[in-house]
Design a protein around this motif. Structure first.
Motif, PDB file in Angstrom:
ATOM      1  N   MET A   1       0.858  -1.168   0.000  1.00 23.09           N
ATOM      2  CA  MET A   1       0.000   0.000   0.000  1.00 23.09           C
ATOM      3  C   MET A   1       0.906   1.234   0.000  1.00 23.09           C
ATOM      4  O   MET A   1       1.832   1.324   0.778  1.00 23.09           O
ATOM      5  CB  MET A   1      -0.912  -0.028   1.230  1.00 23.09           C
ATOM      6  N   SER A   2       0.609   2.172  -0.849  1.00 23.10           N
ATOM      7  CA  SER A   2       1.442   3.363  -0.959  1.00 23.10           C
ATOM      8  C   SER A   2       1.265   4.278   0.253  1.00 23.10           C
ATOM      9  O   SER A   2       0.292   4.177   1.001  1.00 23.10           O
ATOM     10  CB  SER A   2       1.104   4.131  -2.234  1.00 23.10           C
ATOM     11  N   LYS A   3       2.226   5.176   0.414  1.00 21.41           N
ATOM     12  CA  LYS A   3       2.155   6.132   1.523  1.00 21.41           C
ATOM     13  C   LYS A   3       0.922   7.009   1.406  1.00 21.41           C
ATOM     14  O   LYS A   3       0.298   7.344   2.410  1.00 21.41           O
ATOM     15  CB  LYS A   3       3.422   6.999   1.565  1.00 21.41           C
ATOM     16  N   ILE A   4       0.549   7.360   0.187  1.00 29.68           N
ATOM     17  CA  ILE A   4      -0.646   8.199  -0.029  1.00 29.68           C
ATOM     18  C   ILE A   4      -1.896   7.438   0.387  1.00 29.68           C
ATOM     19  O   ILE A   4      -2.756   7.971   1.086  1.00 29.68           O
ATOM     20  CB  ILE A   4      -0.734   8.672  -1.493  1.00 29.68           C
ATOM     21  N   ASN A   5      -1.995   6.173  -0.036  1.00 33.48           N
ATOM     22  CA  ASN A   5      -3.157   5.359   0.342  1.00 33.48           C
ATOM     23  C   ASN A   5      -3.248   5.187   1.852  1.00 33.48           C
ATOM     24  O   ASN A   5      -4.338   5.249   2.427  1.00 33.48           O
ATOM     25  CB  ASN A   5      -3.107   3.996  -0.335  1.00 33.48           C
ATOM     26  N   LYS A   6      -2.104   4.944   2.493  1.00 32.33           N
ATOM     27  CA  LYS A   6      -2.096   4.788   3.950  1.00 32.33           C
ATOM     28  C   LYS A   6      -2.575   6.062   4.637  1.00 32.33           C
ATOM     29  O   LYS A   6      -3.366   6.008   5.580  1.00 32.33           O
ATOM     30  CB  LYS A   6      -0.693   4.427   4.447  1.00 32.33           C
ATOM     31  N   ALA A   7      -2.092   7.186   4.164  1.00 31.07           N
ATOM     32  CA  ALA A   7      -2.484   8.468   4.764  1.00 31.07           C
ATOM     33  C   ALA A   7      -3.972   8.737   4.558  1.00 31.07           C
ATOM     34  O   ALA A   7      -4.667   9.174   5.487  1.00 31.07           O
ATOM     35  CB  ALA A   7      -1.651   9.600   4.177  1.00 31.07           C
ATOM     36  N   LEU A   8      -4.471   8.479   3.352  1.00 31.07           N
ATOM     37  CA  LEU A   8      -5.899   8.686   3.077  1.00 31.07           C
ATOM     38  C   LEU A   8      -6.761   7.751   3.915  1.00 31.07           C
ATOM     39  O   LEU A   8      -7.796   8.155   4.453  1.00 31.07           O
ATOM     40  CB  LEU A   8      -6.190   8.489   1.591  1.00 31.07           C
ATOM     41  N   ARG A   9      -6.343   6.497   4.021  1.00 28.64           N
ATOM     42  CA  ARG A   9      -7.107   5.536   4.829  1.00 28.64           C
ATOM     43  C   ARG A   9      -7.144   5.971   6.289  1.00 28.64           C
ATOM     44  O   ARG A   9      -8.176   5.900   6.944  1.00 28.64           O
ATOM     45  CB  ARG A   9      -6.487   4.145   4.699  1.00 28.64           C
ATOM     46  N   LYS A  10      -6.016   6.424   6.796  1.00 29.93           N
ATOM     47  CA  LYS A  10      -5.954   6.898   8.177  1.00 29.93           C
ATOM     48  C   LYS A  10      -6.880   8.090   8.382  1.00 29.93           C
ATOM     49  O   LYS A  10      -7.604   8.166   9.380  1.00 29.93           O
ATOM     50  CB  LYS A  10      -4.510   7.261   8.527  1.00 29.93           C
ATOM     51  N   LEU A  11      -6.905   9.002   7.425  1.00 28.93           N
ATOM     52  CA  LEU A  11      -7.783  10.179   7.506  1.00 28.93           C
ATOM     53  C   LEU A  11      -9.260   9.775   7.473  1.00 28.93           C
ATOM     54  O   LEU A  11     -10.056  10.232   8.295  1.00 28.93           O
ATOM     55  CB  LEU A  11      -7.471  11.149   6.365  1.00 28.93           C
ATOM     56  N   VAL A  12      -9.603   8.904   6.534  1.00 34.33           N
ATOM     57  CA  VAL A  12     -10.996   8.447   6.418  1.00 34.33           C
ATOM     58  C   VAL A  12     -11.415   7.710   7.682  1.00 34.33           C
ATOM     59  O   VAL A  12     -12.512   7.934   8.215  1.00 34.33           O
ATOM     60  CB  VAL A  12     -11.176   7.558   5.168  1.00 34.33           C
ATOM     61  N   ASN A  13     -10.564   6.835   8.193  1.00 32.38           N
ATOM     62  CA  ASN A  13     -10.891   6.104   9.417  1.00 32.38           C
ATOM     63  C   ASN A  13     -11.088   7.053  10.589  1.00 32.38           C
ATOM     64  O   ASN A  13     -12.009   6.871  11.392  1.00 32.38           O
ATOM     65  CB  ASN A  13      -9.796   5.083   9.749  1.00 32.38           C
ATOM     66  N   HIS A  14     -10.249   8.067  10.689  1.00 28.09           N
ATOM     67  CA  HIS A  14     -10.375   9.048  11.771  1.00 28.09           C
ATOM     68  C   HIS A  14     -11.719   9.789  11.680  1.00 28.09           C
ATOM     69  O   HIS A  14     -12.412   9.958  12.687  1.00 28.09           O
ATOM     70  CB  HIS A  14      -9.208  10.033  11.726  1.00 28.09           C
ATOM     71  N   LYS A  15     -12.079  10.209  10.467  1.00 29.82           N
ATOM     72  CA  LYS A  15     -13.364  10.902  10.272  1.00 29.82           C
ATOM     73  C   LYS A  15     -14.534   9.981  10.618  1.00 29.82           C
ATOM     74  O   LYS A  15     -15.489  10.395  11.268  1.00 29.82           O
ATOM     75  CB  LYS A  15     -13.484  11.398   8.830  1.00 29.82           C
ATOM     76  N   ASN A  16     -14.451   8.726  10.191  1.00 33.57           N
ATOM     77  CA  ASN A  16     -15.532   7.777  10.478  1.00 33.57           C
ATOM     78  C   ASN A  16     -15.655   7.491  11.969  1.00 33.57           C
ATOM     79  O   ASN A  16     -16.764   7.351  12.490  1.00 33.57           O
ATOM     80  CB  ASN A  16     -15.331   6.483   9.697  1.00 33.57           C
ATOM     81  N   LYS A  17     -14.528   7.396  12.671  1.00 34.44           N
ATOM     82  CA  LYS A  17     -14.554   7.172  14.121  1.00 34.44           C
ATOM     83  C   LYS A  17     -15.250   8.325  14.832  1.00 34.44           C
ATOM     84  O   LYS A  17     -16.015   8.115  15.777  1.00 34.44           O
ATOM     85  CB  LYS A  17     -13.138   7.020  14.672  1.00 34.44           C
ATOM     86  N   LYS A  18     -15.011   9.544  14.385  1.00 31.65           N
ATOM     87  CA  LYS A  18     -15.630  10.720  15.010  1.00 31.65           C
ATOM     88  C   LYS A  18     -17.140  10.746  14.770  1.00 31.65           C
ATOM     89  O   LYS A  18     -17.897  11.184  15.635  1.00 31.65           O
ATOM     90  CB  LYS A  18     -14.985  11.999  14.485  1.00 31.65           C
ATOM     91  N   LYS A  19     -17.591  10.268  13.613  1.00 32.97           N
ATOM     92  CA  LYS A  19     -19.017  10.257  13.277  1.00 32.97           C
ATOM     93  C   LYS A  19     -19.786   9.166  14.025  1.00 32.97           C
ATOM     94  O   LYS A  19     -20.984   9.289  14.250  1.00 32.97           O
ATOM     95  CB  LYS A  19     -19.219  10.014  11.776  1.00 32.97           C
ATOM     96  N   LEU A  20     -19.094   8.101  14.388  1.00 30.42           N
ATOM     97  CA  LEU A  20     -19.744   6.942  14.982  1.00 30.42           C
ATOM     98  C   LEU A  20     -20.303   7.256  16.367  1.00 30.42           C
ATOM     99  O   LEU A  20     -19.576   7.677  17.250  1.00 30.42           O
ATOM    100  CB  LEU A  20     -18.736   5.790  15.072  1.00 30.42           C
ATOM    101  N   LYS A  21     -21.599   7.071  16.532  1.00 29.10           N
ATOM    102  CA  LYS A  21     -22.244   7.344  17.816  1.00 29.10           C
ATOM    103  C   LYS A  21     -22.376   6.083  18.662  1.00 29.10           C
ATOM    104  O   LYS A  21     -22.111   6.089  19.840  1.00 29.10           O
ATOM    105  CB  LYS A  21     -23.608   7.980  17.584  1.00 29.10           C
ATOM    106  N   ASN A  22     -22.813   4.994  18.066  1.00 32.52           N
ATOM    107  CA  ASN A  22     -22.971   3.729  18.776  1.00 32.52           C
ATOM    108  C   ASN A  22     -21.709   2.892  18.571  1.00 32.52           C
ATOM    109  O   ASN A  22     -21.405   2.480  17.465  1.00 32.52           O
ATOM    110  CB  ASN A  22     -24.190   2.973  18.252  1.00 32.52           C
ATOM    111  N   LYS A  23     -20.987   2.651  19.650  1.00 36.23           N
ATOM    112  CA  LYS A  23     -19.745   1.884  19.551  1.00 36.23           C
ATOM    113  C   LYS A  23     -19.873   0.496  20.162  1.00 36.23           C
ATOM    114  O   LYS A  23     -18.895  -0.224  20.279  1.00 36.23           O
ATOM    115  CB  LYS A  23     -18.617   2.660  20.227  1.00 36.23           C
ATOM    116  N   ASP A  24     -21.072   0.114  20.534  1.00 37.31           N
ATOM    117  CA  ASP A  24     -21.307  -1.192  21.152  1.00 37.31           C
ATOM    118  C   ASP A  24     -22.372  -1.923  20.348  1.00 37.31           C
ATOM    119  O   ASP A  24     -23.555  -1.866  20.662  1.00 37.31           O
ATOM    120  CB  ASP A  24     -21.743  -1.004  22.605  1.00 37.31           C
TER     121      ASP A  24
END
Length: 106
Positions: A1-24
């Motif tokens: 996986m390229s450095k760009i893909n890793k960075a984008l995935r990390k950014l998307v995952n971070h945004k999705n984690k912040k949006k997630l209300k129900n974690k159980d």
């Protein structure tokens, strides 16, 4: 996986984690994609559907009457050419392997 893909995935995952209300919750997936989603969101694996796969038609059948399938007793069967465990809930086969070959998917 390229450095760009890793960075984008990390950014998307971070945004999705912040949006997630129900974690159980319990994720029900027909293959290992559910595992990747839980991992990317940093969530606990509260699911019996980790590292397995279910044929698409059988997965839909199971979802249509999930309580009945989940509460049924699992048996184990053999299929020619498959060396890993295969569970069976009523008429739905659960393949305890985290990937499938093209031939096995047919």
């Amino acid at each position: 996986m390229s450095k760009i893909n890793k960075a984008l995935r990390k950014l998307v995952n971070h945004k999705n984690k912040k949006k997630l209300k129900n974690k159980d919750f319990t994720l029900i997936a027909s293959n290992c994609n559910g595992t990747f989603m839980l991992h990317d969101l940093g969530l606990r694996f509260n699911s019996p559907f980790i590292n397995l796969w279910i044929r698409p038609t059988e997965y839909v059948k199971m979802l249509q009457n999930l309580d009945e399938y989940i509460n049924s007793e699992m048996t184990f069967i053999k299929e020619d050419g498959i060396k890993y465990p295969i569970g069976k809930l009523k008429d739905v086969r659960i393949y305890f392997q985290h990937y499938k070959t093209e031939e096995e998917a047919k």
